[in-house]
Write an enzyme that holds these catalytic residues in place. Structure first.
Site, PDB file in Angstrom:
ATOM      1  CB  SER A  73      22.239  58.468  58.701  1.00 37.64           C
ATOM      2  OG  SER A  73      22.483  58.879  60.035  1.00 37.64           O
ATOM      3  N   GLY A 113      39.835  59.719  73.007  1.00 38.76           N
ATOM      4  CA  GLY A 113      41.251  59.435  73.239  1.00 38.76           C
ATOM      5  C   GLY A 113      42.094  59.091  72.038  1.00 38.76           C
ATOM      6  CG  PHE A 147      44.508  54.677  75.142  1.00 35.12           C
ATOM      7  CD1 PHE A 147      44.713  56.027  74.941  1.00 35.12           C
ATOM      8  CD2 PHE A 147      43.196  54.231  75.276  1.00 35.12           C
ATOM      9  CE1 PHE A 147      43.654  56.913  74.881  1.00 35.12           C
ATOM     10  CE2 PHE A 147      42.128  55.118  75.207  1.00 35.12           C
ATOM     11  CZ  PHE A 147      42.353  56.454  75.006  1.00 35.12           C
ATOM     12  CG  ASP A 179      17.827  52.418  66.065  1.00 34.46           C
ATOM     13  OD1 ASP A 179      16.950  52.248  66.927  1.00 34.46           O
ATOM     14  OD2 ASP A 179      18.392  53.504  65.866  1.00 34.46           O
ATOM     15  CD  GLN A 229      35.025  49.005  77.437  1.00 26.65           C
ATOM     16  OE1 GLN A 229      35.057  49.867  76.573  1.00 26.65           O
ATOM     17  NE2 GLN A 229      35.972  48.095  77.552  1.00 26.65           N
ATOM     18  CG  HIS A 242      35.234  54.853  80.034  1.00 18.98           C
ATOM     19  ND1 HIS A 242      35.828  55.638  80.981  1.00 18.98           N
ATOM     20  CD2 HIS A 242      36.025  54.918  78.937  1.00 18.98           C
ATOM     21  CE1 HIS A 242      36.944  56.146  80.470  1.00 18.98           C
ATOM     22  NE2 HIS A 242      37.080  55.721  79.237  1.00 18.98           N
ATOM     23  CG  LEU A 264      34.619  58.988  77.995  1.00 23.05           C
ATOM     24  CD1 LEU A 264      34.483  57.692  78.756  1.00 23.05           C
ATOM     25  CD2 LEU A 264      34.988  58.713  76.561  1.00 23.05           C
ATOM     26  CD  GLU A 305      41.552  53.529  78.720  1.00 27.72           C
ATOM     27  OE1 GLU A 305      40.350  53.247  78.900  1.00 27.72           O
ATOM     28  OE2 GLU A 305      42.338  52.791  78.129  1.00 27.72           O
ATOM     29  NE  ARG A 352      38.223  52.236  77.960  1.00 27.05           N
ATOM     30  CZ  ARG A 352      37.902  52.765  76.794  1.00 27.05           C
ATOM     31  NH1 ARG A 352      36.913  52.247  76.082  1.00 27.05           N
ATOM     32  NH2 ARG A 352      38.558  53.806  76.336  1.00 27.05           N
ATOM     33  CG  HIS A 355      32.528  53.792  76.883  1.00 22.95           C
ATOM     34  ND1 HIS A 355      32.192  55.056  76.444  1.00 22.95           N
ATOM     35  CD2 HIS A 355      33.719  53.509  76.312  1.00 22.95           C
ATOM     36  CE1 HIS A 355      33.152  55.511  75.647  1.00 22.95           C
ATOM     37  NE2 HIS A 355      34.072  54.598  75.530  1.00 22.95           N
ATOM     38  NE  ARG A 379      35.506  49.651  72.491  1.00 26.52           N
ATOM     39  CZ  ARG A 379      36.058  50.841  72.775  1.00 26.52           C
ATOM     40  NH1 ARG A 379      37.306  51.096  72.441  1.00 26.52           N
ATOM     41  NH2 ARG A 379      35.358  51.758  73.413  1.00 26.52           N
ATOM     42  N   GLY A 437      40.611  50.286  75.176  1.00 23.97           N
ATOM     43  CA  GLY A 437      40.459  51.664  74.724  1.00 23.97           C
ATOM     44  C   GLY A 437      41.343  51.919  73.513  1.00 23.97           C
ATOM     45  CB  SER A 438      42.854  53.644  71.472  1.00 25.94           C
ATOM     46  OG  SER A 438      43.841  52.682  71.724  1.00 25.94           O
ATOM     47  CG  ASN A 439      41.947  47.734  70.017  1.00 26.28           C
ATOM     48  OD1 ASN A 439      42.885  48.272  69.428  1.00 26.28           O
ATOM     49  ND2 ASN A 439      42.071  46.578  70.636  1.00 26.28           N
ATOM     50  CB  SER A 440      35.944  51.416  69.371  1.00 24.57           C
ATOM     51  OG  SER A 440      36.151  52.769  69.698  1.00 24.57           O
TER      52      SER A 440
END
Lengths: 246, 580
Positions: free
Chosen positions: B36, B50, B116, B211, B230, B232, B242, B245, B285, B353, B388, B390-393
């Site tokens: 990393s 969120g 959400f 990357d 997306q 936001h 941010l 949401e 969004r 976002h 997407r 919100g809160s699915n990522s």
């Protein structure tokens, strides 16, 4: 308000310099600019060799801790205007080996973090059994200690760590305590061995600088004091009850 | 120097750590390296605020989570992937609970869920409003107990080694020393996150430079649905910080300069004092960000030195609720904007976002390149489609991080092969390139920051919330010119120790490739869907474009766009209805 402010930045290049030197740069003084914005301005517009870490610019990733006019700070949360008319002196965090300019080596902390077993110790229940119940009150017991962003300001402020690098240190002890106080954890006894070591929590002289500089109000000094009491009682139990009273 | 591992995970955020743990648990004794460019706990997962969706409430169901996700994604999601996602999400969130994640609770000790945007039921698990922070630190601290997981902290991967049709390792630079090393492996998992930094105004941390997308693209893996970026709807001006949401889910209002809840004018429902799911401020969004642009056009926004804004009003929620449910929101407003949301209006504007698109993978994270996997924001499975929710990522990076980690471990077990000689000479070429063409390159007259700023401005102007064929064609030309200017950028810094300018140059090169794929894909998609809105093609066109775009890099560096049908299982494409 003046248009610019002088920043004095510590420069150090391994192998070439004996000791760090200070370089002076003038940067725009804007109401909403933080020290980190000034450093990025220098890097982008004046001198691409100035070296520092940063990422989120919102005080949560813990990358950009530096010493600003003698105090350990998150540079993304430190406004330039607070230091007007300047100059603003930016140096690497104290008590760590410097890799280059404002970048310090924090691997020692990561080793210590592993030693205190910062994970839930217990035989994991099957997922079908659902969540381990934990009331809001039980969560509140350790919540504060779970807020540590590993920014290293506390190690930089700690006079004990400065003198004795073997000291486990504020953040690692606070994180050990975060798990000890978690109602889901059963590992307190395993962590005790590391923590009651002479370089563990007993080394702390309760100066309290770690708590004062913590940007997330974790209160490592409180964690250490509270844990000393637990450890003292445990040691006492060890003498009174031959099997440690566990 | 060459070292080797069974699996290399590139990226140490949520998806990478979850994949590494999954691999270690799948095949005992397997040797996993996490490489990393930052210490893992610095990764951008840390900034997610969120929450994480997983249907567990008694009145909820997997089908409803699937439907909200698919309609939210404007029917561009692959429905087989979504079905797996909603089924695995609660299990993964529960696993995190067992590992110590401090999820917020109900009074009886069970997990609490909150509403959400775009979700019809309350299904978002949360750890106050620092969910990503807690999730990442839980994963990182838990990963420390696995002996088979080895870390390369602060190493930058510059190239994937591919020969004989399979990935065989990477070339990476150790930041501290400048040492360039070849690390071979039998599988590589990309978990490097998205590419928000190709835009000037973004919630994304400095490290989000695409990357992994560029690594895969150059290695022959297609980039899927890259045109879907997306915005936001609520970022703080200047910093792009941010405001989650959750602030609207707890009851915040969006107001224009007249104090009017303008979303009612955009087919998002009628205002009510308390929030209604899938309505008004809890619309998706893309629709909220588009409504903002219309308010700008109508002259109903507030002008600031950083452009037009609207106001987020939380005052009526009171200090107690804000401090309990949204403490980070108050901290961010106070510390970075000098505004107290308890008593003042918060200025906000749409801000880049999330990258819905990414490296093309199947449901196990496998890319078309043998042995190469991807998961999290860098990947496109696709469960997010054109927008997407919100809160699915966060559940996405857990579910598909796990699946990719397992699949890679089995791949090593069943098909693992030693590296070929050709790959080692490729690595030697890459080392020479980094040394001679980048680090020691002389005579340049360009600054990296100038090229980067031009790229970002071009993307904002031409590939923002609204695009057109003309603006995109112009952007493609400008990006081509910037590609030609890049080799003329000379480094001020020739040092080996912690050369951040070298990394900035490599990141910029990655971003330019990724930006070209975004523009090429957006240019070809002659319709409007989700986050991709074409002023010259304002309607959705299922006849032509109910399909994923696949951006493929040609030998000459140009971008070819192919299409792949969307997988529909049970939900036929329909109208996206909010607020009624």
């Amino acid at each position: 308000m003046a248009d610019t402010i002088a920043m004095e930045v510590a420069r150090y290049q391994p192998g070439e310099d004996g000791a760090p030197t200070m370089a002076r740069y003038d940067v725009p003084l804007r109401k909403d600019w933080v020290v980190l914005d000034g450093l990025n301005y220098i890097k982008d517009e004046i001198d691409g060799t100035v070296t520092f870490r940063w990422s989120c610019r919102m005080g949560i990733c813990g990358s950009c801790g530096m010493t600003v006019n003698g105090e350990p700070k998150l540079t993304c949360a430190t406004f330039l205007t607070d230091y007007a008319p300047g100059p603003v002196r930016v140096e690497p965090l104290a008590n760590f080996p410097v890799i280059r300019d404002l970048v310090v080596d924090i691997d020692d902390f990561l080793d210590k973090l592993s030693e205190v077993k910062p994970w839930i110790v217990r035989d994991e229940a099957p997922l079908s059994a659902g969540e381990y119940l934990q009331t809001p009150e039980q969560l509140e017991e350790y919540r504060q200690y779970s807020m540590c962003i590993n920014c290293m300001l506390c190690y930089s402020a700690c006079p004990v760590y400065g003198l004795d690098p073997e000291f486990v240190g504020p953040a690692a002890i606070a994180l050990a305590q975060r798990y000890n106080l978690d109602s889901r954890d059963e590992g307190a006894a395993e962590r005790l061995d590391v923590l009651i070591h002479p370089e563990g929590l007993w080394a702390c002289t309760f100066v309290g600088d770690c708590t004062r500089v913590c940007p997330k109000h974790v209160d490592p000094a409180g964690a250490i004091q509270r844990y000393k009491l637990t450890a003292a009682l445990d040691t006492l139990k060890h003498y009174v009850l031959p099997r440690g009273g566990r | 120097m060459t070292t080797s591992h069974d699996i290399i995970v590139v990226g140490g955020g949520g998806a990478g750590l979850r994949a590494a743990i999954a691999a270690a648990e799948t095949i005992p004794g397997i040797d996993v390296a996490v490489v990393s460019k930052v210490y893992p706990m610095r990764s951008h997962t840390v900034s997610a605020e969120g929450g994480a969706a997983g249907a567990i409430a008694e009145d909820d169901s997997l089908d409803e989570h699937a439907y909200d996700t698919i309609s939210g994604g404007d029917w561009l999601c692959d429905q087989d992937a979504v079905e797996i996602f909603v089924k695995d999400a609660p299990k993964e969130l529960l696993r995190l609970e067992h590992w110590g994640c401090p999820w917020s609770r109900q009074p009886d000790g069970r997990i609490a869920v909150r509403p959400f945007g775009g979700m019809k039921k309350q299904r978002t698990w949360f750890a106050a409003d620092k969910t990503g922070f807690h999730l990442l630190h839980t994963l990182f601290q838990t990963s420390l107990k696995y002996d088979g997981v080895h870390r390369y902290d602060e190493w930058y991967v510059s190239k994937l080694l591919v020969d004989d049709g399979r990935v065989q390792g990477v070339v990476a630079v150790e930041l501290t020393t400048g040492r360039i090393e070849t690390i071979t492996a039998k599988a590589v998992i990309l978990t490097t996150g998205g590419c928000g930094r190709v835009f000037p105004f973004t919630t994304n941390a400095a490290i989000k430079t695409g990357d992994g997308m560029a690594l895969a693209y150059r290695a022959g893996a297609p980039l899927k649905d890259m045109e879907f970026i997306q915005y936001h709807p609520t970022g703080l001006p200047f910093t792009g910080i941010l405001i989650t949401e959750a602030a609207r889910a707890e009851g915040g209002y969006l107001l224009n300069k007249d104090g009017y809840r303008y979303l009612q004018d955009y087919n998002l429902g009628t205002p009510t004092p308390t929030p209604v799911l899938r309505s008004m401020e809890l619309g998706p969004r893309d629709r909220l960000s588009q409504a903002f642009e219309h308010e700008v056009a109508k002259g109903r926004t507030i002008d600031t030195p950083y452009g037009p804004v609207v106001h987020l009003d939380l005052r009526h929620l009171g200090a107690k609720l804000i401090d309990t449910k949204l403490p980070f929101v108050r901290e961010l407003c106070l510390k970075y904007q000098n505004i107290d949301p308890v008593t003042e209006l918060v200025p906000v504007r749409p801000v880049v976002h999330y990258t819905m698109g990414g490296v093309h993978t199947d449901i196990d994270g496998a890319t078309p390149v043998d042995g190469l996997f991807a998961a999290g924001e860098v990947a496109c499975v696709s469960i997010n489609g054109a927008n997407r929710l919100g809160s699915n990522s966060l559940p996405e990076l857990l579910v598909f991080g796990t699946r990719a980690g397992r699949a890679a471990a089995w791949h090593v077990f069943r098909h693992g092969k030693e590296p070929t000689q050709a790959v080692l000479s490729q690595a030697a070429d890459e080392r020479r390139r980094l040394q001679k063409d980048v680090l020691e390159h002389d005579g340049g007259d360009e600054r990296i920051s100038a090229i980067r700023t031009s790229m970002q401005t071009t993307m904002e102007e031409s590939a923002g919330i609204y695009r057109s064929g003309d603006s995109l064609a112009k952007a493609a030309d400008t990006l081509g010119e910037l590609q030609e200017r890049l080799p003329r950028a000379a480094l001020d810094d020739r040092s080996l120790a912690f050369n951040t300018e070298l990394i900035a140059a490599l990141e910029l090169s990655a971003m330019l490739d990724v930006a070209e794929s975004i523009v090429a894909s957006a240019l070809r998609r002659e319709e409007s869907r989700g986050a991709h809105q074409r002023t010259d093609f304002p309607a959705r066109d299922d006849n032509r474009f109910l399909a994923h775009s696949l951006a493929v890099r040609e030998a000459d560096g140009s971008c070819r766009v192919d299409y792949l049908p969307v997988t529909i299982t049970r939900w036929a494409p329909g109208e996206r209805v909010y607020g009624r």
